[in-house]
Design a protein around this motif. Structure first.
Motif, short mmCIF file in Angstrom:
data_model
loop_
_atom_site.label_atom_id
_atom_site.label_comp_id
_atom_site.label_asym_id
_atom_site.label_seq_id
_atom_site.Cartn_x
_atom_site.Cartn_y
_atom_site.Cartn_z
N LYS A 75 84.02 -26.61 3.99
CA LYS A 75 85.39 -26.45 4.46
C LYS A 75 85.53 -26.78 5.94
O LYS A 75 86.62 -26.73 6.48
CB LYS A 75 85.87 -25.01 4.21
CG LYS A 75 86.13 -24.71 2.75
CD LYS A 75 86.75 -23.35 2.61
CE LYS A 75 87.17 -23.11 1.18
NZ LYS A 75 87.87 -21.85 1.03
N LYS A 76 84.40 -27.06 6.59
CA LYS A 76 84.35 -27.44 8.00
C LYS A 76 84.94 -26.39 8.92
O LYS A 76 85.64 -26.68 9.88
CB LYS A 76 85.01 -28.79 8.21
CG LYS A 76 84.31 -29.87 7.46
CD LYS A 76 84.93 -31.21 7.68
CE LYS A 76 84.10 -32.16 6.85
NZ LYS A 76 84.53 -33.45 6.75
N ARG A 77 84.63 -25.15 8.59
CA ARG A 77 85.01 -24.06 9.49
C ARG A 77 83.82 -23.71 10.37
O ARG A 77 82.68 -23.92 10.01
CB ARG A 77 85.40 -22.80 8.70
CG ARG A 77 86.64 -22.96 7.89
CD ARG A 77 86.99 -21.64 7.28
NE ARG A 77 88.06 -21.77 6.32
CZ ARG A 77 88.42 -20.80 5.51
NH1 ARG A 77 87.78 -19.65 5.53
NH2 ARG A 77 89.41 -20.97 4.67
#
Length: 76
Positions: free
Chosen positions: A39-41
């Motif tokens: 999710k590229k958090r």
């Protein structure tokens, strides 16, 4: 704090079951980490303590540990 929790759970579960609980905890942590990465958090802003996953792994071990250990012995 996770070390103290792990020690208490080790006394409660015993040697064979605590190894399974820690292994399952690592698997849950891996799954969570992969979801966060996909999710590229950023995990640096809100790190999740390992005690959460250790508790989840212990619950799985308490309820399904005997079945998982028997399955493991069966496949070996």
């Amino acid at each position: 704090r996770s070390i103290k929790l792990g020690g208490m759970l080790g006394i409660y579960l015993g040697s064979e079951s605590i190894i399974l609980a820690i292994y399952i905890s690592f698997l849950f942590t891996l799954i969570y980490g992969m979801v966060i990465i996909l999710k590229k958090r950023s995990m640096t802003a809100n790190p999740l303590p390992f005690g959460t996953f250790l508790t989840l792994g212990t619950l799985v071990t308490v309820f399904f540990g005997n079945y998982l250990i028997a399955f493991y012995h069966y496949i070996i």
